[in-house]
Design a protein around this motif. Structure first.
Motif, PDB file in Angstrom:
ATOM      1  N   VAL A  91       0.838  -1.201   0.000  1.00 36.51           N
ATOM      2  CA  VAL A  91       0.000   0.000   0.000  1.00 36.51           C
ATOM      3  C   VAL A  91       0.870   1.246   0.000  1.00 36.51           C
ATOM      4  N   ALA A  92       0.557   2.192  -0.914  1.00 41.28           N
ATOM      5  CA  ALA A  92       1.261   3.470  -0.946  1.00 41.28           C
ATOM      6  C   ALA A  92       0.649   4.411   0.096  1.00 41.28           C
ATOM      7  N   ARG A  93       1.479   5.085   0.846  1.00 39.25           N
ATOM      8  CA  ARG A  93       1.013   6.021   1.881  1.00 39.25           C
ATOM      9  C   ARG A  93       0.593   7.350   1.248  1.00 39.25           C
ATOM     10  N   PHE A  94       1.118   7.702   0.114  1.00 46.25           N
ATOM     11  CA  PHE A  94       0.786   8.954  -0.565  1.00 46.25           C
ATOM     12  C   PHE A  94      -0.724   8.938  -0.856  1.00 46.25           C
ATOM     13  N   ASN A  95      -1.413  10.051  -0.568  1.00 46.60           N
ATOM     14  CA  ASN A  95      -2.876  10.108  -0.676  1.00 46.60           C
ATOM     15  C   ASN A  95      -3.524   9.059   0.228  1.00 46.60           C
ATOM     16  N   GLU A  96      -3.035   8.971   1.476  1.00 42.90           N
ATOM     17  CA  GLU A  96      -3.507   7.941   2.396  1.00 42.90           C
ATOM     18  C   GLU A  96      -5.006   8.007   2.665  1.00 42.90           C
ATOM     19  N   VAL A 125       4.483   1.486   1.716  1.00 40.64           N
ATOM     20  CA  VAL A 125       5.585   2.154   1.014  1.00 40.64           C
ATOM     21  C   VAL A 125       5.242   3.640   0.877  1.00 40.64           C
ATOM     22  N   PRO A 126       6.222   4.495   0.619  1.00 43.53           N
ATOM     23  CA  PRO A 126       5.956   5.945   0.580  1.00 43.53           C
ATOM     24  C   PRO A 126       4.954   6.366  -0.492  1.00 43.53           C
ATOM     25  N   GLY A 127       5.189   5.854  -1.726  1.00 42.01           N
ATOM     26  CA  GLY A 127       4.313   6.247  -2.826  1.00 42.01           C
ATOM     27  C   GLY A 127       4.174   5.133  -3.842  1.00 42.01           C
ATOM     28  N   SER A 128       3.344   5.384  -4.849  1.00 38.73           N
ATOM     29  CA  SER A 128       3.081   4.336  -5.846  1.00 38.73           C
ATOM     30  C   SER A 128       4.323   3.970  -6.643  1.00 38.73           C
ATOM     31  N   PHE A 129       5.242   4.929  -6.750  1.00 32.80           N
ATOM     32  CA  PHE A 129       6.486   4.620  -7.478  1.00 32.80           C
ATOM     33  C   PHE A 129       7.247   3.479  -6.810  1.00 32.80           C
ATOM     34  N   GLU A 130       7.160   3.359  -5.507  1.00 39.00           N
ATOM     35  CA  GLU A 130       7.909   2.340  -4.761  1.00 39.00           C
ATOM     36  C   GLU A 130       7.221   0.972  -4.726  1.00 39.00           C
ATOM     37  N   GLY A 151      -2.595   1.855  -4.569  1.00 36.65           N
ATOM     38  CA  GLY A 151      -2.087   3.227  -4.562  1.00 36.65           C
ATOM     39  C   GLY A 151      -3.125   4.161  -5.136  1.00 36.65           C
ATOM     40  N   ALA A 152      -2.842   5.446  -5.055  1.00 39.44           N
ATOM     41  CA  ALA A 152      -3.746   6.455  -5.632  1.00 39.44           C
ATOM     42  C   ALA A 152      -2.883   7.574  -6.181  1.00 39.44           C
ATOM     43  N   VAL A 153      -2.850   7.671  -7.521  1.00 34.48           N
ATOM     44  CA  VAL A 153      -2.068   8.731  -8.164  1.00 34.48           C
ATOM     45  C   VAL A 153      -3.054   9.767  -8.688  1.00 34.48           C
ATOM     46  N   ILE A 154      -2.901  11.014  -8.221  1.00 39.00           N
ATOM     47  CA  ILE A 154      -3.850  12.069  -8.573  1.00 39.00           C
ATOM     48  C   ILE A 154      -3.110  13.195  -9.286  1.00 39.00           C
ATOM     49  N   ARG A 155      -3.638  13.547 -10.436  1.00 38.48           N
ATOM     50  CA  ARG A 155      -2.949  14.505 -11.296  1.00 38.48           C
ATOM     51  C   ARG A 155      -2.757  15.844 -10.602  1.00 38.48           C
ATOM     52  N   SER A 159       3.724  17.306 -15.290  1.00 36.87           N
ATOM     53  CA  SER A 159       3.691  15.980 -15.919  1.00 36.87           C
ATOM     54  C   SER A 159       4.192  14.885 -14.970  1.00 36.87           C
ATOM     55  N   HIS A 160       4.445  15.279 -13.717  1.00 36.66           N
ATOM     56  CA  HIS A 160       4.931  14.270 -12.749  1.00 36.66           C
ATOM     57  C   HIS A 160       3.919  13.128 -12.624  1.00 36.66           C
ATOM     58  N   TYR A 161       2.665  13.453 -12.785  1.00 40.80           N
ATOM     59  CA  TYR A 161       1.601  12.422 -12.720  1.00 40.80           C
ATOM     60  C   TYR A 161       1.915  11.283 -13.683  1.00 40.80           C
ATOM     61  N   ALA A 163       4.731  10.391 -14.974  1.00 43.21           N
ATOM     62  CA  ALA A 163       5.913   9.624 -14.581  1.00 43.21           C
ATOM     63  C   ALA A 163       5.556   8.594 -13.514  1.00 43.21           C
ATOM     64  N   VAL A 164       4.767   9.021 -12.541  1.00 40.45           N
ATOM     65  CA  VAL A 164       4.421   8.115 -11.439  1.00 40.45           C
ATOM     66  C   VAL A 164       3.487   7.011 -11.924  1.00 40.45           C
ATOM     67  N   VAL A 165       2.506   7.382 -12.728  1.00 35.86           N
ATOM     68  CA  VAL A 165       1.561   6.363 -13.231  1.00 35.86           C
ATOM     69  C   VAL A 165       2.284   5.323 -14.079  1.00 35.86           C
TER      70      VAL A 165
HETATM   71  N1  LIG Z   1       2.126  12.372  -6.609  1.00 31.41           N
HETATM   72  C1  LIG Z   1       1.929  11.080  -6.170  1.00 31.41           C
HETATM   73  C2  LIG Z   1       2.968  10.277  -5.735  1.00 31.41           C
HETATM   74  N2  LIG Z   1       4.230  10.763  -5.760  1.00 31.41           N
HETATM   75  C3  LIG Z   1       5.320  10.139  -5.018  1.00 31.41           C
HETATM   76  C4  LIG Z   1       5.959   8.981  -5.781  1.00 31.41           C
HETATM   77  O1  LIG Z   1       5.092   7.851  -5.784  1.00 31.41           O
HETATM   78  C5  LIG Z   1       7.264   8.580  -5.120  1.00 31.41           C
HETATM   79  O2  LIG Z   1       7.000   8.175  -3.794  1.00 31.41           O
HETATM   80  C6  LIG Z   1       8.259   9.696  -5.142  1.00 31.41           C
HETATM   81  O3  LIG Z   1       8.429  10.144  -6.470  1.00 31.41           O
HETATM   82  C7  LIG Z   1       9.622   9.259  -4.572  1.00 31.41           C
HETATM   83  O4  LIG Z   1      10.129   8.166  -5.294  1.00 31.41           O
HETATM   84  N3  LIG Z   1       2.753   9.016  -5.328  1.00 31.41           N
HETATM   85  C8  LIG Z   1       1.481   8.496  -5.311  1.00 31.41           C
HETATM   86  O5  LIG Z   1       1.268   7.342  -4.932  1.00 31.41           O
HETATM   87  N4  LIG Z   1       0.440   9.244  -5.733  1.00 31.41           N
HETATM   88  C9  LIG Z   1       0.615  10.544  -6.167  1.00 31.41           C
HETATM   89  O6  LIG Z   1      -0.368  11.215  -6.546  1.00 31.41           O
END
Ligand SMILES: Nc1c(NC[C@H](O)[C@H](O)[C@H](O)CO)[nH]c(=O)[nH]c1=O
Ligand SMILES: CC(=O)[C@@H](O)COP(=O)(O)O
Length: 227
Positions: A91-96, A125-130, A151-155, A159-161, A163-165
């Motif tokens: 589980v990604a903690r980002f957007n918990e 994990v910290p975010g979806s990237f991990e 995870g939950a990636v929100i625009r 353009s970082h969105y 990259a993470v997606v």
């Molecule tokens: N913006 C979001 C992120 N960003 C963080 C990355 O996932 C990653 O932890 C960071 O780039 C360090 O490597 N993560 C999400 O899960 N959702 C987002 O909207």
């Protein structure tokens, strides 16, 4: 006469119906051993000696008048046979605010389908990237029958969105392919928070719950049919 090997070809005393079936000999055997079987008339197959069909071995027995192909097998996982299946949830903690709801939905589904709590490990994990690297490590540990990735990636404004997606998607895919353990993609990719909350127990359902059911089916498919 029964054809053993990868399948079972029963020779029946009746006309063959349906599509044309042809049994082809392997290159080592004379084409005379092949027989195109018409759906509209009985076909005599005479085997003078044992020979190797493509993947089939035909016993040295009397021929008969027609051939029936055994039924096709369909393999699929069962969501009712979960005893002993073990799961990891990354589980990604980002957007918990969103991911904790997805996790709750997943755990409720595991409980509903009788997965024992002691057979579930949740890894934050910290975010979806991990997610990808952790999912692959969990898969390769051989401790789990499936790995659910949440995870939950929100625009945002940049353009970082993307990259993470893209990283999260390819990371989960690679984890499954590299470990040989089903890794289920439960990462929301949304334009705004409303979209995300609607899919984490709101009016669009709970993607965490849906992906948990997918994890159960895939774990069962691999455990009961693909070992
Ligand atoms: N913006 C979001 C992120 N960003 C963080 C990355 O996932 C990653 O932890 C960071 O780039 C360090 O490597 N993560 C999400 O899960 N959702 C987002 O909207
Ligand atoms: C998905 C993200 O990385 C995003 O939340 C970052 O926001 P921003 O593009 O405004 O920096």
């Amino acid at each position: 006469m029964a054809l053993n090997g990868f399948g079972r070809l029963k020779i029946q005393e009746r006309l063959l119906s349906g599509t044309v079936c042809a049994a082809f000999p392997s290159p080592r055997n004379p084409p005379s051993a092949a027989a195109a079987i018409s759906p509209h008339k009985s076909t005599s197959l005479s085997f003078s000696s044992s020979f190797q069909f493509q993947g089939f071995v035909v016993d040295r027995k009397q021929s008969s008048s027609s051939v029936q192909i055994a039924a096709v097998r369909h393999l699929e996982g069962s969501v009712t046979k979960t005893q002993g299946l073990r799961f990891a949830v990354v589980v990604a903690r980002f957007n918990e605010i969103v991911t904790k709801r997805l996790l709750e939905g997943a755990l409720e589904t595991f409980h509903k389908y009788s997965v024992n709590e002691e057979d579930i490990d949740v890894v934050w994990v910290p975010g979806s990237f991990e997610i990808g690297v952790v999912a692959e490590r969990l898969g390769k540990s051989r401790k789990y029958h499936a790995v659910l990735c949440i995870g939950a990636v929100i625009r945002g404004d940049t353009s970082h969105y993307d990259a993470v997606v893209n990283s999260a998607t390819s990371g989960v895919l690679s984890a499954g392919l590299n470990s040989g353990v089903p890794c289920i993609f439960g990462v929301l990719t949304c334009d705004d928070m409303d979209q995300a909350l609607n899919r984490a127990g709101g009016k669009s359902g709970n993607k965490g719950a849906e992906c948990a059911l997918t994890a159960i089916e895939m774990a069962s498919l691999f455990e009961h049919h693909l070992k």
